[in-house]
Design a protein around this motif. Structure first.
Motif, mmCIF file in Angstrom:
data_model
loop_
_atom_site.group_PDB
_atom_site.id
_atom_site.type_symbol
_atom_site.label_atom_id
_atom_site.label_comp_id
_atom_site.label_asym_id
_atom_site.label_seq_id
_atom_site.Cartn_x
_atom_site.Cartn_y
_atom_site.Cartn_z
ATOM 1 N N MET A 184 -44.183 -12.813 -22.919
ATOM 2 C CA MET A 184 -42.733 -12.632 -22.934
ATOM 3 C C MET A 184 -42.118 -13.141 -21.624
ATOM 4 N N PHE A 185 -40.990 -13.860 -21.745
ATOM 5 C CA PHE A 185 -40.265 -14.370 -20.587
ATOM 6 C C PHE A 185 -38.972 -13.582 -20.394
ATOM 7 N N THR A 186 -38.598 -13.388 -19.142
ATOM 8 C CA THR A 186 -37.336 -12.718 -18.822
ATOM 9 C C THR A 186 -36.602 -13.522 -17.758
ATOM 10 N N LEU A 187 -35.307 -13.627 -17.916
ATOM 11 C CA LEU A 187 -34.466 -14.229 -16.876
ATOM 12 C C LEU A 187 -33.486 -13.162 -16.411
ATOM 13 N N LEU A 197 -39.808 -20.015 -24.476
ATOM 14 C CA LEU A 197 -38.786 -20.793 -23.777
ATOM 15 C C LEU A 197 -38.135 -21.792 -24.742
ATOM 16 N N PRO A 205 -35.730 -25.486 -25.420
ATOM 17 C CA PRO A 205 -36.030 -26.911 -25.226
ATOM 18 C C PRO A 205 -35.990 -27.348 -23.755
ATOM 19 N N HIS A 206 -35.238 -26.629 -22.924
ATOM 20 C CA HIS A 206 -35.180 -26.998 -21.504
ATOM 21 C C HIS A 206 -36.190 -26.219 -20.663
ATOM 22 N N ARG A 207 -37.058 -25.482 -21.344
ATOM 23 C CA ARG A 207 -38.128 -24.722 -20.665
ATOM 24 C C ARG A 207 -37.578 -23.592 -19.789
ATOM 25 N N VAL A 208 -36.481 -23.022 -20.248
ATOM 26 C CA VAL A 208 -35.921 -21.847 -19.603
ATOM 27 C C VAL A 208 -35.600 -20.814 -20.685
ATOM 28 N N VAL A 209 -35.424 -19.538 -20.268
ATOM 29 C CA VAL A 209 -35.003 -18.493 -21.207
ATOM 30 C C VAL A 209 -33.633 -18.851 -21.765
ATOM 31 N N MET A 210 -32.745 -19.238 -20.872
ATOM 32 C CA MET A 210 -31.432 -19.743 -21.253
ATOM 33 C C MET A 210 -30.809 -20.389 -20.015
#
Lengths: 135, 135, 135, 135, 135, 135
Positions: F1-4, F43, F45-50
């Protein structure tokens, strides 16, 4: 004026003999969050206050003489007098002594000052500040 | 030089009359993270700057005159002038006054200084600093 | 899910019997920065997780059983086993017990959880988390 | 004495030419947490050290000349000499210059001082301090 | 559930190829404040989540593969894709791999989880969390 | 899981009608240090959460509806019920609503979660957490 600062920490046990300290007369302990700052009027040949690696190593070396010990047994604090103020002064004096042994191009340009801050809890701290002796 | 510091906080409402303050002319509020520091050239008989319990109690006592109030109604800030700088000065003056009433063996050795820092947000703060009157 | 958190601290001495701990076998100490969080699926009649004053008082009450003591003498940590993890668990169990004695309108709505975090230094911490028993 | 402080940050790449810096000779980078403080002996007509919005805007404006850049290419740091001390000095000089252009009622009352602190990591920082020129 | 956490930091340069990132397409850098947490349902034979010294050494070992480097040249981030999220994931995968090589009495009891948090500035951070493979 | 995660703050006045709140029934105020976190299983398409810029702008936009106001007058908190828990929930609901209006390539991949944390003082905070509706 330029200042360079680094931080580290040390974990010790101690108690106070003086009834003034109430419940802190009992054996307890502290994590001291230690910050030291060296201030100089000018930068040295490498355009720094001093070698930051050397400063961190000096601080670590000094803290290792205290880490995981009971300050009640330490000769610098006779009769259980290791108040945060006194521990800050003790660390400052030891750091200052080691700073004078640095090679000229790694040492701070004088007249320099040293400040040691000990955070004993999230709501209390003490500092000691002294001029550094000329090398 | 030795310094002892303690921290606490206070929650107040206020607004500013001066159009200079833009949206802060509206009634709003703040949590002030309050840090106070007392500096002295030497430690007292108990090897501390002063009784830390007394310092914390003095700070709490002063903050209780402000906590959960609307500073717009406070006589110290006539015409809605409770800027962070002015609140810091107000707290400093009250703390200094109480420090002079301490018994000699609990009070800081002079000439001493007091510094009050108010953090109004994670990105803004103000301080006020004054010499302490001799006891 | 709602969570309410409060913090405090405690200063203790201790040592470890297990050779696994290296220099921490020596008597030393720690300031634990203690954070506790209570989580609930819904707010109570006063639109809070629980009475924050009650939560702070419970935490202080529990910490006072440890403050300014040597954990090597504490029955909860036989044979010098007061690791930060174990101290977090001990505090959590005591806080949980006291939470169950709150009057219904001051207590968290179940099923609730409690999390206790002990910061032992600026670079190390431990937490213990448990479901709160239904009142 | 009154002080007003604000903080911001900046993200840069750089490297050092001087072999003194060991692994930091390689291209790397830093997030600098930047704190600036303006100190004055007295408050201005609006009962503040200066317009806090103006101070934040000046700091942001200065940091934007550095943000998301490689300091190795910056004319202020010839031959890859952007030590934290030098970057603090550079920012201080630029902030000081912009402070002198403020309208009288928004500027700090002199003699004022400026202090810039750059936190380069959780354990290291540098500051530069200078008197502000009279407006 | 028990959790053990430790922190460290790393300083890197990087840039982004994707126009989505605006000014961060330029070569810049970051200090990442790195926190890692290991969670387990129960304590091991030494009454800890795991050997904290081993955890700190593992984190330092992993960070040394990145410290003082330009991530644009690192094979783990092809075509300049080293977003904070991706760096957190990369560090987590490397830490997890090293955790599986620990001797049984120093390793966390399963099923365990690992969480890595990278603070890229005082106002932004990213985390990655994964279950640890059984040893 | 990813968090920003990103942070900001807001300054408000308020009071409580419920006698349960003791002195906080009086008009006072708070600086809320606001942290929000968006979590996703993968992630985009830009490899970020948002888009972090979009997240900061959404948070700022939501906080601007509250900044420098008296929550006693706000329709979301009828009868003076703006507890920290309720303000966290209010901010979370508004942020969640704005997140659903993002273009697909800037929005978090579902199922996503949002967590809002409000620090009301150095020693107290509340959080609210909710699943984000599918876009």
């Amino acid at each position: 004026m330029f200042t360079l600062g680094v931080s580290d920490h040390v974990m010790i046990a101690h108690s106070f003999a003086d009834p003034f300290f109430g419940p802190a007369q009992r054996l307890h302990g502290a994590t001291y969050a230690v910050e030291i700052e060296v201030s100089t009027p000018a930068l040295g040949p490498h355009r720094v206050v001093m070698d930051i690696g050397a400063l961190r190593a000096i601080l670590r070396g000094v803290l290792e003489t205290l880490d995981y010990t009971n300050l009640d047994d330490h000769p610098a604090f006779p009769e259980r007098t290791s108040t945060t103020e006194r521990v800050a002064e003790h660390i400052a004096v030891l750091v200052a002594k080691r700073l004078t042994t640095l090679p000229a191009d790694a040492a701070p340009i004088g007249p320099a000052r040293l400040r040691v801050r000990l955070g004993e809890s999230p709501v209390a701290w003490a500092t000691f500040e002294l001029p550094l002796p000329a090398p």
